[in-house]
Scaffold this motif. Structure first.
Motif, PDB file in Angstrom:
ATOM      1  N   PHE A  27      -9.511   6.760   0.474  1.00 45.74           N
ATOM      2  CA  PHE A  27      -9.096   5.357   0.365  1.00 45.74           C
ATOM      3  C   PHE A  27      -9.324   4.893  -1.068  1.00 45.74           C
ATOM      4  O   PHE A  27     -10.426   5.045  -1.593  1.00 45.74           O
ATOM      5  N   GLU A  28      -8.294   4.372  -1.695  1.00 44.46           N
ATOM      6  CA  GLU A  28      -8.454   3.852  -3.060  1.00 44.46           C
ATOM      7  C   GLU A  28      -7.991   2.398  -3.098  1.00 44.46           C
ATOM      8  O   GLU A  28      -6.826   2.103  -2.862  1.00 44.46           O
ATOM      9  N   ASN A  29      -8.936   1.516  -3.356  1.00 43.98           N
ATOM     10  CA  ASN A  29      -8.670   0.075  -3.444  1.00 43.98           C
ATOM     11  C   ASN A  29      -7.831  -0.444  -2.284  1.00 43.98           C
ATOM     12  O   ASN A  29      -6.903  -1.221  -2.471  1.00 43.98           O
ATOM     13  N   VAL A  30      -8.191   0.008  -1.082  1.00 47.95           N
ATOM     14  CA  VAL A  30      -7.422  -0.415   0.085  1.00 47.95           C
ATOM     15  C   VAL A  30      -7.979  -1.727   0.627  1.00 47.95           C
ATOM     16  O   VAL A  30      -9.190  -1.907   0.743  1.00 47.95           O
ATOM     17  N   LEU A  43      -0.479  -0.896   5.603  1.00 45.67           N
ATOM     18  CA  LEU A  43      -1.431  -0.829   4.493  1.00 45.67           C
ATOM     19  C   LEU A  43      -1.075  -1.950   3.519  1.00 45.67           C
ATOM     20  O   LEU A  43      -0.016  -1.911   2.892  1.00 45.67           O
ATOM     21  N   ALA A  44      -1.983  -2.938   3.442  1.00 47.10           N
ATOM     22  CA  ALA A  44      -1.662  -4.124   2.644  1.00 47.10           C
ATOM     23  C   ALA A  44      -1.588  -3.790   1.159  1.00 47.10           C
ATOM     24  O   ALA A  44      -0.659  -4.187   0.457  1.00 47.10           O
ATOM     25  N   GLY A  62       0.826  -1.204   0.000  1.00 48.07           N
ATOM     26  CA  GLY A  62       0.000   0.000   0.000  1.00 48.07           C
ATOM     27  C   GLY A  62       0.862   1.257   0.000  1.00 48.07           C
ATOM     28  O   GLY A  62       1.994   1.247   0.478  1.00 48.07           O
ATOM     29  N   ARG A  63       0.300   2.332  -0.582  1.00 45.08           N
ATOM     30  CA  ARG A  63       1.041   3.600  -0.606  1.00 45.08           C
ATOM     31  C   ARG A  63       0.303   4.632   0.228  1.00 45.08           C
ATOM     32  O   ARG A  63      -0.918   4.671   0.236  1.00 45.08           O
ATOM     33  N   ILE A  64       1.041   5.465   0.922  1.00 47.01           N
ATOM     34  CA  ILE A  64       0.424   6.547   1.685  1.00 47.01           C
ATOM     35  C   ILE A  64       0.881   7.873   1.106  1.00 47.01           C
ATOM     36  O   ILE A  64       2.084   8.106   0.956  1.00 47.01           O
ATOM     37  N   ARG A  65      -0.096   8.712   0.712  1.00 50.73           N
ATOM     38  CA  ARG A  65       0.239  10.040   0.170  1.00 50.73           C
ATOM     39  C   ARG A  65      -0.233  11.104   1.139  1.00 50.73           C
ATOM     40  O   ARG A  65      -1.244  10.920   1.812  1.00 50.73           O
TER      41      ARG A  65
END
Ligand SMILES: Nc1ncnc2c1ncn2[C@@H]1O[C@H](COP(=O)(O)OP(=O)(O)O)[C@@H](O)[C@H]1O
Ligand SMILES: [Mg+2]
Length: 240
Positions: free
Chosen positions: A79-82, A129-130, A68-71
């Motif tokens: 949340f996008e496709n989390v 974040l997976a 997962g990426r954190i911006r």
């Protein structure tokens, strides 16, 4: 006669009070024993190899590959496709998509154990974040207010200016009037009257209701922002 029955009534009232307190303690004890019993049950299931996980679909993910990426971006939580996942790999939500803009009020509801708190653990980066992308404001712009906020020992003023002391407050040139303005923002000005002024000392954990404690906590936040001159910047408050 009047004297002795008066005394008896007093004693009776005291006894009832003690009974009520004992009842409260017993309820707490029930909670604790239930938890311990649950734990013993799970441990014995694990020993016998018959334990079944309680996740929604029993999918167990590899917790090592967290892609997962954190911006960081002001004024938005997105949340996008989390994939929402516990640290031991239970998938709570397969694919989470939603956006909260600054200025929007959002309430998250659901049954016990469905993953509400986990959502905030993920936002707070307590949990990895997976997969997917999480966009959120930087740390000075995102605040969390717990269900049972901490109240300090001391006066009403001490609760509002926490973690500053009265000395710090005067040094920074803040007046009780300023505190009144802050209290007005969270509709708590009546507390000043009720609790004997800003110098009133109470057992705050007991005399304030849950909501009042939370509003005091919001107040501390306003006080903090006021000092940091962050008034005009967008902040997010998450009440857990
Ligand atoms: N530290 C943890 N490690 C593994 N699983 C956890 C942990 N904390 C909570 N869980 C599990 O994650 C699920 C969601 O919990 P939670 O988000 O606290 O629920 P709620 O919606 O009631 O706030 C539950 O099944 C819970 O048992
Ligand atoms: Mg919860």
């Amino acid at each position: 006669d009047y004297y002795s029955s008066g005394r008896m009534l007093m004693r009776l009232a005291e006894a009832v009070g003690r009974l009520v307190l004992a009842g409260r303690e017993l309820t707490k004890l029930t909670g604790f024993t239930t938890r311990v019993t649950d734990l013993i049950g799970v441990l014995s299931d694990v020993n016998q190899g018959i334990y079944v996980r309680t996740g929604i679909n029993n999918t167990i993910m590899d917790t090592k590959n967290n892609e997962g990426r954190i911006r960081t971006q002001d004024g938005i939580i997105k949340f996008e496709n989390v994939k929402l996942m516990t640290p031991n790999g239970d998938v709570l939500i397969e694919n989470l998509n939603f956006t909260v803009q600054s200025g929007q009020n959002v309430i998250v509801v659901g049954p016990n154990g469905c993953g509400k708190s986990s959502l905030f653990r993920t936002i707070g980066e307590l949990w990895p974040l997976a997969s997917g992308t999480l966009t959120k404001p930087g740390s000075g712009h995102l605040f969390y207010i717990p269900q049972k906020p901490y109240m300090t020992i001391g006066t009403l003023r001490d609760q509002i200016i926490y973690p500053d002391s009265y000395y710090d407050m005067r040094r920074k040139g803040i007046k009780d009037d300023n505190l009144n303005e802050l209290l007005d923002k969270v509709q708590l000005t009546y507390l000043v009257q009720r609790e004997g002024g800003f110098d009133g000392v109470q057992d705050w954990m007991d005399v304030l209701s849950g909501g009042e404690k939370q509003r005091i906590a919001v107040n501390i936040l306003f006080h903090y922002c006021f000092l940091q001159k962050k008034k005009k910047r967008q902040i997010f408050i998450i009440m857990i």
